[in-house]
Design a protein around this motif. Sequence first.
Motif, PDB file in Angstrom:
ATOM      1  N   ALA A 198       0.736  -1.126  -0.045  1.00 14.61           N
ATOM      2  CA  ALA A 198      -0.073   0.122   0.064  1.00 14.61           C
ATOM      3  C   ALA A 198       0.894   1.257   0.114  1.00 14.61           C
ATOM      4  CB  ALA A 198      -0.989  -0.066   1.524  1.00 14.61           C
ATOM      5  N   LEU A 199       2.060   1.236   0.340  1.00 12.22           N
ATOM      6  CA  LEU A 199       2.920   2.419   0.477  1.00 12.22           C
ATOM      7  C   LEU A 199       3.851   2.427  -0.729  1.00 12.22           C
ATOM      8  CD1 LEU A 199       4.018   1.978   4.121  1.00 12.22           C
ATOM      9  CD2 LEU A 199       2.600   3.463   3.324  1.00 12.22           C
ATOM     10  N   SER A 219       4.807   1.177  15.804  1.00 13.68           N
ATOM     11  CA  SER A 219       3.657   1.128  14.655  1.00 13.68           C
ATOM     12  C   SER A 219       4.570   1.468  13.466  1.00 13.68           C
ATOM     13  CB  SER A 219       2.790   2.118  14.827  1.00 13.68           C
ATOM     14  OG  SER A 219       3.200   3.527  14.993  1.00 13.68           O
ATOM     15  N   LEU A 220       5.972   1.886  13.855  1.00 17.76           N
ATOM     16  CA  LEU A 220       6.856   2.428  12.502  1.00 17.76           C
ATOM     17  C   LEU A 220       7.347   1.237  11.897  1.00 17.76           C
ATOM     18  CD1 LEU A 220       9.413   4.665  14.528  1.00 17.76           C
ATOM     19  CD2 LEU A 220       7.496   5.391  12.946  1.00 17.76           C
ATOM     20  N   TYR A 221       6.895  -0.073  12.203  1.00 17.85           N
ATOM     21  CA  TYR A 221       7.680  -1.172  11.726  1.00 17.85           C
ATOM     22  C   TYR A 221       6.439  -2.280  11.140  1.00 17.85           C
ATOM     23  CZ  TYR A 221      11.414   0.388  14.880  1.00 17.85           C
ATOM     24  OH  TYR A 221      12.381   1.195  15.154  1.00 17.85           O
ATOM     25  N   CYS A 237      11.173  -1.010   8.219  1.00 16.56           N
ATOM     26  CA  CYS A 237      10.930   0.347   8.446  1.00 16.56           C
ATOM     27  C   CYS A 237       9.712   0.480   7.334  1.00 16.56           C
ATOM     28  CB  CYS A 237      11.988   1.142   8.180  1.00 16.56           C
ATOM     29  SG  CYS A 237      12.850   1.595   9.874  1.00 16.56           S
ATOM     30  N   LYS A 238       8.605   1.162   7.604  1.00 14.30           N
ATOM     31  CA  LYS A 238       7.540   1.444   6.641  1.00 14.30           C
ATOM     32  C   LYS A 238       7.785   2.678   5.890  1.00 14.30           C
ATOM     33  CE  LYS A 238       3.439  -0.507   9.495  1.00 14.30           C
ATOM     34  NZ  LYS A 238       2.458  -0.079  10.344  1.00 14.30           N
TER      35      LYS A 238
END
Length: 676
Positions: free
Chosen positions: A13-14, A62-64, A111-112
């Motif tokens: 999605a990113l 939530s960063l990962y 990492c997102k």
Amino acid sequence: MKGPRFLLGCLLALGLAALAQATDPKAQADVNAMLWKPYEALRTAKCGHTPDDGFSPVADLSLYSDGGEAAKKLDQEVQDGRVLKQKNYFSLFNPRHREEALMFFDVLMHCKAWTPCVINNAAYFRKNLNEGVFIYGVYVSVIHHPIADGLILPPLYEVTPHMFTNSEVINLAYTAKMTATPGKFTMGYTGSQKNPEQRVAYFGEDIGMNVHHVSWHMDFPFWWQDSYGYHLDRKGELFFWIHHQLTARFDAERLSNNLDQVDELYWDRPIYEGFAPHTSYKYGGEFPSRPDNVRFNDVEGVARIRDLMVWEERIRDAIAHGYATAKDGTIIDLLNDKGVDVLGDIIESSSYSPNPVYYGALHNTAHTVLGRQGDPQGKFKMPPGVMEHFETATRDPSFFRLHKYMNNIFKEFKDRLAPYTYEELNFEGVSIESVNIEGSLETYFEDFEFSLMNAVDDTAEIADVDISAVVKRLNHKPFSFVVNINNANAAPVSASARIYLCPRRDNNGVAFHPNIGRWGCIEMDKFWTELVPGSNTVVRKSSESAVTVPDSPSFAEIIEKTDAAVASGAATHGMEDLSRTCGIPDRLLLPKGKEEGLEMVLMSFVSDGTTDHTDTFEVGGHYGGTHAHCGIHGQKYPDKRAMGFPIDRQITDFRMTGTVTNFKNTIVQVYHKKAE
């Protein structure tokens, strides 16, 4: 530019945001800052995004994409004081060193987004991990993480100059720094004229060749697991092919310098050539030397020589039987085009090996064993040898003897396969009429200068002075292949073109038998083209080769262009096409040759492109420039044929091959021009 990659499932999605972000020059500025003077405190002013000084890797999970599992694991190691201390050497072949580097890599890979996750974790772990662990983790993360697509990694020889530079030059650099006097120091090759191997030191010690070797092993690391995001297509075959090509190129250099082709290593015979690296670690002392005629010794805590001999016997047994045995007892057929891929994974041994317990890790263990022969029992607490680093391994002549040994195992396998048939080789209606060279096949030596700024200790309070090394390196004049092809078909056809440069005679002037000579062929290019009905003239420049890469921009140039892009608010820094460093340097496409000319055979072959293409292939598509040796990240290798086709298998019927019209041999001369 690097080819598209399959994104981690949790990052799909990113995808668009990630790719857009990779063109942000601020992210490039972050990479520059993280790798600038890596043995000192981070200069945050150089970053594109200001790191959070109070950042904790585990404060916001939530960063990962993995819920922070990798971050929690590594941070706990740091808090417990279990990580390798700074100001110590790092070796990927050391299991614990590698474990720490992969824990750091795992954090960054999950990492997102670049900010705040990548930049803050990089800044945090730069302070808390060993410098070598950190540098390796950053390099493989930028190479493999989809959000880093298009970012440029500075040349390793300017980030860690100690691994590429003689100790004498490093000492002069320190003197220049301490006296605040700019310096430009000439760097010679190791050894003396009493050593015949000195004649080809320019090849094994070429810093561009060193970077190619380490870059390939970063693009295709033996520790890779598909859980990192995608499968490394034909990794085992690529392992075979690029090392086979390195030995073939080394043999061509030896012929250029009136030396016999390199002999393979034997576990029960002495290592004839010693080696004195004349190189130091940044921290950890001198790289150990090895005298001539050392007999192999068991290496305490690593392997016994008989272990290596047993593994070799099991691998040769698999080749003779035509199948390998997986760890669950499953039989894996080797006698097909995919067999070499399995065999490559076994010999390396990579995490893709179907049975590492039974077949061992012949390649990786051999590197460590060779690196330790100067101190096999650890009696003198010597640091790892040059063979225990991919950056330095090709400096040692034993590297090429080791890979000739493994190369011969692969040849044994290839000779087990049935020769290609007329139908497999023929391209109906297509014939190569002639092949010519536009320009000349001429090489020369030139001076190359690179920065030693990262070699010396520093503080932000003391102004830098320009310190650099100058080394002789091989280059060649630009040239083009001109291939005249006739297409007798009524419609256009898609063609795959392959060009090899092969030795014609040995050092005694005796012509090679084709089945011997073909195994020493250098892959010059592989490309696709459309052939219209009738006559076609295909011109392929040497700079377009699918096996080579241009010079990397200097670290200073990368910083300068990045800073200019950041200041102007530009969407890119304009260097994305140089983001791939895996590939033979452009200037080493040709062997050195001789003043009077080195006779070679230019072997040209065109085949039906529609049978060669993978399902993602597009004629005219961009494949990262060096797909022949380095594939494409996250995609299938763009050619279905075996690497080295059609000369990878033995030839038994020369009458049959002589009737294949889409094949052409041309005698050429490679000249070397001495400096006046």
